[in-house]
Design an enzyme around this catalytic site. Sequence first.
Site, PDB file in Angstrom:
ATOM      1  N   GLY A   1     -19.611   7.577   0.570  1.00  0.00           N
ATOM      2  CA  GLY A   1     -18.641   7.945  -0.463  1.00  0.00           C
ATOM      3  C   GLY A   1     -18.760   7.037  -1.670  1.00  0.00           C
ATOM      4  O   GLY A   1     -19.838   6.490  -1.963  1.00  0.00           O
TER       5      GLY A   1
ATOM      6  N   GLY B   1     -20.801   6.672   6.136  1.00  0.00           N
ATOM      7  CA  GLY B   1     -20.000   7.140   5.003  1.00  0.00           C
ATOM      8  C   GLY B   1     -20.634   6.793   3.667  1.00  0.00           C
ATOM      9  O   GLY B   1     -20.692   5.626   3.283  1.00  0.00           O
TER      10      GLY B   1
ATOM     11  N   VAL C   1     -17.844   4.023  -2.274  1.00  0.00           N
ATOM     12  CA  VAL C   1     -18.346   2.675  -1.998  1.00  0.00           C
ATOM     13  C   VAL C   1     -19.700   2.732  -1.291  1.00  0.00           C
ATOM     14  O   VAL C   1     -20.645   2.044  -1.678  1.00  0.00           O
ATOM     15  CB  VAL C   1     -17.355   1.862  -1.127  1.00  0.00           C
ATOM     16  CG1 VAL C   1     -17.896   0.462  -0.883  1.00  0.00           C
ATOM     17  CG2 VAL C   1     -15.986   1.787  -1.782  1.00  0.00           C
TER      18      VAL C   1
ATOM     19  N   LYS D   1       0.867  -1.184   0.000  1.00  0.00           N
ATOM     20  CA  LYS D   1       0.000   0.000   0.000  1.00  0.00           C
ATOM     21  C   LYS D   1       0.900   1.228   0.000  1.00  0.00           C
ATOM     22  O   LYS D   1       2.007   1.202   0.519  1.00  0.00           O
ATOM     23  CB  LYS D   1      -0.853  -0.001   1.268  1.00  0.00           C
ATOM     24  CG  LYS D   1      -2.061   0.877   1.176  1.00  0.00           C
ATOM     25  CD  LYS D   1      -3.281   0.125   0.673  1.00  0.00           C
ATOM     26  CE  LYS D   1      -4.486   1.034   0.612  1.00  0.00           C
ATOM     27  NZ  LYS D   1      -5.706   0.321   0.206  1.00  0.00           N
TER      28      LYS D   1
END
Length: 372
Positions: free
Chosen positions: A206, A204, A208, A104
């Site tokens: 967003g 959330g 997704v 990552k």
Amino acid sequence: MNAISPDLTRALSSTGSEAAQALPSSLFGLPEQPAHERVLLAADPLSGLKAIIAVHSTARGPAFGGCRLWTYDSELAALNDALRLSQGMSLKNALADLPFGGGKAVIIKPVGDFDRAALFAAFGRAVQSLAGAYITAEDVGTTTADMRGMQAETSYVSGIPRDGAFGGDPSPKTAYGVFVSIDEGVRRVLGRSSLEGVRVAIQGLGAVGWHLAEYLHVAGAELLVADIDNAKLARAQAQFGARIVDVQQIIAADAEVLAPCALGAALNAHSVPQIRARLIAGAANNQLATAADGDALHARGISYLPDYLVNAGGIISVAREYRGEGSESAVMAEVGRIRERVAELLDRVATQGLTPARAADEWARSKLVKPA
Ligand code: NAI
């Protein structure tokens, strides 16, 4: 087998001066349990790039995982994020049976105005310098346009819209994987025959979270939603009849399912005692602040489906795209197989007597070897 050392995790799990005071005795982990294969600190004064690329494991193949652009309290907090996220990618890619290891990248967002194209060009050069040991894609704060821009500097990038072919933004695929996980969990854990009328709290909305809300709405679920962006909340209310919940209250919402889809560590010593849902499955990476929080959830009779199991849809998509394999329907079918893995995990939990988090960890670590 690779694992971040407990010493290092503890030292880096705090931010700012607190972390600086608690330096670990060894950044390299234990001799028999090395923390990460390599960690690259990349700086480019012209563009303002300050990036950390963490390669946790290449046991299964090149390390594959997204690139996050974020504002951190300190450089140590950014390092902590890169180390934790890259370890999570090793487990995620292994459980998804992908021929890739875990890595990552984190870019510390420059303060003030910055030249985005120059920043990602410099990041692309850093990725290229690893000669394929790490392959990048989108994560929080980065876009398909950023990935496309990087192509001039490196070929080790995916998640790029390709005309006439499948690929690009992985978020809808991630959402589909979370959706099938919730659907399976609702059947197995709640004993319901469908999502009709099941209350799901989404933290959330967003890239997704929004697609997840769409899937759940179509399946007949009742939505409770929280976001710091009021415009998204208004849209969700109008489009899905969603009930808006304060960001401070969403964790304790009166729902059967909780889907954390914002940032990490939503499940912590403070929040776990407040949770009313019986099932947790969401997109956010590193939802558990500590392993003890997974134990605490289990002790409260709450089934937590580990993040890296349920949110693998995006990496499945960008991995196929990178390998030039398949079609939209083939990738959706592969993402849909996350349902079988959730079912297998719940079987393992029942037979092994472990918490879902620990059972998934054991299962994934057994796969941190080169695929046959
Ligand atoms: P995003 O940045 O598009 O969405 C995050 C949403 O959370 C935003 O709408 C934001 O306003 C909201 N938010 C921020 N703080 C909040 C708070 N305190 N309470 C409620 N809402 C808050 O990110 P995206 O792409 O949807 O990813 C969400 C999570 O899923 C991240 O942790 C990411 O690492 C993880 N993930 C994403 C994948 C993908 O394909 N995009 C793949 C795997 C994991």
